[in-house]
Design an enzyme around this catalytic site. Structure first.
Site, mmCIF file in Angstrom:
data_model
loop_
_atom_site.group_PDB
_atom_site.id
_atom_site.type_symbol
_atom_site.label_atom_id
_atom_site.label_comp_id
_atom_site.label_asym_id
_atom_site.label_seq_id
_atom_site.Cartn_x
_atom_site.Cartn_y
_atom_site.Cartn_z
ATOM 1 N N HIS A 156 72.261 66.715 -17.451
ATOM 2 C CA HIS A 156 70.925 66.621 -18.091
ATOM 3 C C HIS A 156 69.843 66.290 -17.058
ATOM 4 O O HIS A 156 68.835 65.692 -17.398
ATOM 5 C CB HIS A 156 70.899 65.572 -19.208
ATOM 6 C CG HIS A 156 72.042 65.669 -20.156
ATOM 7 N ND1 HIS A 156 71.999 66.384 -21.332
ATOM 8 C CD2 HIS A 156 73.311 65.168 -20.081
ATOM 9 C CE1 HIS A 156 73.168 66.301 -21.949
ATOM 10 N NE2 HIS A 156 73.985 65.577 -21.208
ATOM 11 N N LYS A 283 50.728 71.560 2.875
ATOM 12 C CA LYS A 283 51.781 72.148 2.042
ATOM 13 C C LYS A 283 52.849 72.905 2.826
ATOM 14 O O LYS A 283 52.575 73.556 3.816
ATOM 15 C CB LYS A 283 51.175 73.102 1.007
ATOM 16 C CG LYS A 283 50.416 72.428 -0.108
ATOM 17 C CD LYS A 283 51.263 71.529 -0.992
ATOM 18 C CE LYS A 283 52.266 72.278 -1.841
ATOM 19 N NZ LYS A 283 51.613 72.978 -2.954
#
Ligand code: ARG
Length: 465
Positions: A156, A283
């Site tokens: 999960h 980035k």
């Protein structure tokens, strides 16, 4: 240019019509296969005496010359000749004259296109298998290198139990191994020759189907002429295998995207396989992984397209089936392209081992082991589960880890807990004890690596042989 089938027509086809139904702008990719198929067909026509041997020889020489020109990029395809089959025939007639018109004896484009597509897939499946072998090598190398690297395993997407990075990588090895085997299996049904099915009903001319099939390296011939020309299961099968390959790549890529985020920080991609931002100077983006994930959608789209094309078709050949090719070519290009860049991207990843280990410390990844400890002391598992659940809650309330608890605190929860518990809660120990076959224990992962390596050796030998 007069149409090869123009005898019963009184008017030229509308230019718009030529553009619409011609497939040469994409099926030119089958040129080599088409010519090889025709060479085998011509040879059989000569061997069986349907045409003379010297006629067959001249046709074959002509076809070989065309093949050379195709390879040298010297051919410009003619859209008014519709497709690759008629283009090649037209070129042959230009090359050797009237005799070229004998090539299409006892053959239809319907069995011809099915043959060409099968020949094309044979080449591409084997190219893919070669690429897969490189992927296996890289995965094994990394699994070996990271066989002692501990990281959190997730269910999960919540931290669950610690696992070895090598074990995690080998999970992908298993998926790709199945893909490789599926390709192999798909190939069995690809390598059946439909040639001789004619338009749909077979032929009255005494051909030798087996001979052509053997000449082309097929393992057999189709058993029903109607099915022979109307079957595209092998295309669908291949694109389904490709969809699974893409699904596996995509899951892997999704993990790499997650893992390379600052939140995880488990992995850094090599500069050579990353990109920057046009505005944000800081980035570094995992574009390769994202694009592979994205391209998975195209391949699924191709699968849906061909399944939908085929679903309502009456037997036998229908022109709708010409729509199979772009879906197939795009699938081949996409899967090959993705695998080809994925391999060096994977190979150049740097894993942040310290960060992975650190992430196993929080989140009670040893809680199951505390429960297992109580089970070994005789407590039923469900009861042990509840005891540990309460201890976890106690830790959460008090900002502690399980291994921070004092023996007194442990014993308040269960008198079965002794001093030896601390040993069992260590993350290395938690990994080490998972020694069930196929588990993440160090010894299991080592043996998994060994088994995977000998399998890889075996397929290499098989492919050579
Ligand atoms: N270009 C056609 C295809 O790809 C070849 C077969 C054409 N057959 C026909 N009867 N029109 O399907």
């Amino acid at each position: 240019m007069a149409k090869a089938w123009g005898g019963r027509f009184q008017k030229e086809t509308a230019p718009l019509m030529d553009d619409f139904h011609s497939s040469i702008h994409f099926d030119y990719r089958l040129a080599e296969e088409d010519i090889r198929g025709s060479i085998a067909h011509a040879k059989m026509l000569g061997d069986t005496g349907i045409i003379t041997r010297s006629e067959a020889d001249t046709i074959i020489i002509g076809l070989k010359r065309i093949l050379e020109k195709v390879k040298a990029g010297q051919i410009s395809w003619d859209p008014s000749a519709e497709d690759i089959h008629m283009n090649v025939e037209q070129l042959l007639i230009r090359e050797i004259g009237e005799l070229g018109k004998k090539l299409h004896t006892a053959r239809s484009r319907n069995d011809q296109v099915a043959l060409d597509t099968r020949l094309y897939l044979r080449t591409e499946i084997s190219a893919l298998q070669t690429i897969f072998q490189k992927l296996f090598q890289v995965l094994l190398k990394l699994a070996e290198r990271e066989q002692a690297t501990i990281m959190p395993g997730y269910t999960h997407l919540q931290r669950a139990q610690p696992v070895l990075l090598g074990h995690h990588l080998l999970a992908y090895f298993e998926m790709f191994r199945r893909d490789y085997q599926r390709l192999e299996d798909c190939l069995k049904r690809v390598l059946i020759s439909p040639l001789g099915s004619g338009a749909l009903a077979g032929t009255g001319i005494p051909i030798d189907r087996e001979k052509v099939a053997a000449e082309l390296g097929f393992s057999g011939i189709t058993g029903n002429s109607i099915d022979g020309v109307s079957d595209r299961d092998f295309v669908i099968e291949f694109i389904s295998v490709a969809s699974l390959i893409m699904m596996h790549l995509s899951r892997f890529c999704e993990e790499l995207v997650l893992w390379s985020s600052m939140e995880f920080g488990f992995v850094e991609m090599d500069d050579a396989y990353s990109t920057g931002s046009s505005i944000m100077p800081q980035k570094k983006n995992p574009d390769v992984a994202e694009l592979i994930r994205g391209k998975t959608g195209r391949v699924y789209g191709n699968l849906m397209a061909i399944l939908t094309v085929m679903k309502g078709l009456p037997l036998a050949y229908n022109k709708d089936m010409q729509e199979d090719k772009e879906a197939l070519f795009d699938t081949v290009d996409t899967v090959k392209g993705c695998l080809t860049i994925f391999i060096p991207m994977l190979d150049t990843l740097s894993f942040n081992r310290a960060r992975m280990l650190e992430a196993t410390k929080d989140g009670f990844l040893n809680a199951t082991d505390l429960a297992d400890y109580l089970v070994k002391k005789g407590l039923p598992f469900r009861t042990a589960h509840a005891v540990v659940g309460k201890l976890v809650k106690y830790c959460l309330d008090n900002g502690k880890r399980l291994e921070d608890l004092s023996l007194k605190e442990f014993q308040k929860a269960s008198s079965l807990i002794g001093e030896d518990i601390y040993q069992f809660l260590k993350i290395e120990k938690v990994v080490e004890v998972r020694n069930s076959v196929g588990g993440t224990g160090f010894a299991q992962v080592r043996s998994e690596i060994e088994k995977a390596s000998s399998w890889l050796e075996s397929i290499k030998h098989y492919n050579k042989g």
